[in-house]
Every structure is written in C-alpha cells, then in structure tokens.
Motif scaffolding. Structure first.
Motif, PDB file in Angstrom:
ATOM      1  N   GLY A  36      55.722  54.703  27.044  1.00  0.00           N
ATOM      2  CA  GLY A  36      54.458  55.210  27.880  1.00  0.00           C
ATOM      3  C   GLY A  36      53.141  55.521  26.951  1.00  0.00           C
ATOM      4  N   LYS A  37      53.514  55.908  25.787  1.00  0.00           N
ATOM      5  CA  LYS A  37      52.465  56.439  24.746  1.00  0.00           C
ATOM      6  C   LYS A  37      51.598  55.343  24.391  1.00  0.00           C
ATOM      7  N   PHE A  38      52.100  54.239  23.932  1.00  0.00           N
ATOM      8  CA  PHE A  38      51.313  53.137  23.459  1.00  0.00           C
ATOM      9  C   PHE A  38      51.201  51.800  24.449  1.00  0.00           C
ATOM     10  N   THR A  39      51.938  52.093  25.862  1.00  0.00           N
ATOM     11  CA  THR A  39      51.760  50.800  26.690  1.00  0.00           C
ATOM     12  C   THR A  39      51.421  51.296  27.823  1.00  0.00           C
ATOM     13  N   LYS A  40      51.395  50.384  28.759  1.00  0.00           N
ATOM     14  CA  LYS A  40      50.853  50.983  30.344  1.00  0.00           C
ATOM     15  C   LYS A  40      52.014  51.048  31.241  1.00  0.00           C
ATOM     16  N   SER A  41      53.142  51.549  30.750  1.00  0.00           N
ATOM     17  CA  SER A  41      54.372  51.914  31.464  1.00  0.00           C
ATOM     18  C   SER A  41      53.951  53.218  32.473  1.00  0.00           C
ATOM     19  N   ASP A  42      54.549  52.948  33.691  1.00  0.00           N
ATOM     20  CA  ASP A  42      54.138  53.990  34.348  1.00  0.00           C
ATOM     21  C   ASP A  42      55.314  55.071  34.425  1.00  0.00           C
ATOM     22  N   LYS A  43      56.327  54.926  33.551  1.00  0.00           N
ATOM     23  CA  LYS A  43      57.550  55.553  33.414  1.00  0.00           C
ATOM     24  C   LYS A  43      57.636  56.450  32.066  1.00  0.00           C
ATOM     25  N   ASN A  44      57.391  57.751  32.382  1.00  0.00           N
ATOM     26  CA  ASN A  44      57.298  58.469  30.796  1.00  0.00           C
ATOM     27  C   ASN A  44      58.433  59.508  31.053  1.00  0.00           C
ATOM     28  N   PHE A  45      59.038  59.661  29.817  1.00  0.00           N
ATOM     29  CA  PHE A  45      60.016  60.595  29.524  1.00  0.00           C
ATOM     30  C   PHE A  45      59.466  61.821  28.860  1.00  0.00           C
TER      31      PHE A  45
END
Length: 200
Positions: A177-186
């Motif tokens: 999620g830091k460098f992508t558009k992922s909506d799942k962050n850990f």
C-alpha cells in the motif's frame, strides 16, 4: 573560520550529515550538490574531493544511517552468549524503532517521483540485507533451544534462507500500500504479531 580549516574527515562527515538532512526533507531528486554546499558555503571542488557524485554522498548517508541504527542490535543477535529472550527484545526493537524510524524519515510520499521511490526502496533493501546474517544466527539459536517448530529443520546451511524469507516477507507487509493503490495496509504491529507466532 576559513572554509578549508576543518580536518578532511570532519568536513566529509559534515557534508554527509547535511546531505542526509536535505535528502530526508526534500527527497533525492530535489536536492542538488549546490544545495549541500550552500549550507557550508563551499565550492564544488570541496564536494568532489570527497564524493564522485550526488549519488555517492546519498549512498554514504544511507549507509551511515543504517550502521548507526542497526550495528549494536545486530551484534546482540550474533552474540552466542546472550539468551534468546534478550535477543528477541532486540529484534522487536529493530522492527518497531529502527525500521519504522527509517520509514518515517525517508519513506516516499504519495506524489514522489519514481526515482525518489526507487532510491528509498534500495535503501530499505540495504537495511534488510544488513540484518540477514545476524537474524540467521538468531533463528538458529531459537530453533536449537526449542522456540521454533522442529518441522522447520533449520540448520547452519539453510538459516540464511529462512531469515531472508521472513525479513522480506516483513518488508512486503510493511510496504503493502505504500507504493501501490492497494486498499489493504498493514502496520508494524502486524509484523510483530506474525513473528511472535513463529517465535514461541
């Protein structure tokens, strides 16, 4: 005070510290050699006496940062005389304080350039690589003392593979999620939770 009155090793260290501060504040691309020299009122010849390029001083600054943050704790992980629980506390500290501290200081913001992002990922990989050998010894000790499942069959020959897998897996959790558009962050707590389950 005259510009060249400082000893070479003192001047070089001063330039590294200035560069690290500027890179952390502005990112790699936005900082020029002139920006670094302006802080000390220096001439280009001064800079190129110590460094071949802006990239050269960037690498020096990052290596120093990594060494300062990790050296003592890496030595602890490799120390055969220390008990496992003390080393486990050091490893948790590496994740919570050192890696998260690096991310807070150097991680790219959402509008960072590809170049800036690439440099920051490169830095983080250097940090992980510095941890592989100490973490290998730590895992081997954990296995030999019964803190890891015997099914893993960790040996001196394969400990580095396990260490690399866990460290880079942690990296994936942290960076998702830091460098992508992922909506799942850990979070760091997610990493700690996983490693705690492994290291009972």
């Amino acid at each position: 005070m005259k510009r060249n009155s400082k000893k070479p090793e003192v001047r070089k260290q001063e330039l590294i510290e200035i560069a690290a501060k500027l890179f952390a504040e502005k990112g790699y691309e936005a900082v020029s050699v002139r920006d670094i020299l302006d802080v000390v009122d220096g001439a280009p010849g001064m800079f190129y006496y110590y460094f071949k390029s802006k990239q050269d001083i960037y690498v020096a600054a990052m290596e120093q940062y990594i060494s300062e943050r990790l050296e003592r704790k890496c030595r602890m992980l490799e120390d055969d005389t220390l008990p496992f629980r003390k080393k486990l506390a050091a490893f948790r500290s590496m994740i919570k304080e050192d890696i998260s501290g690096y991310m807070e200081r150097f991680i790219s913001n959402s509008d960072a350039s590809i170049s800036d992002t690439s440099y920051k990922i490169w830095d983080f990989v250097q940090m992980l690589n510095r941890m592989i050998q100490p973490y290998s010894k730590f895992l081997l000790q954990a296995y030999n003392e019964g803190h890891l499942s015997v099914r893993l069959k960790i040996t001196e020959e394969n400990a580095a593979v396990f260490a690399t897998f866990i460290l880079y897996g942690s990296w994936g959790i942290i960076y998702n999620g830091k460098f992508t558009k992922s909506d799942k962050n850990f979070t760091m707590e997610d990493v700690i939770a996983v490693t705690d389950k492994l290291l009972q």
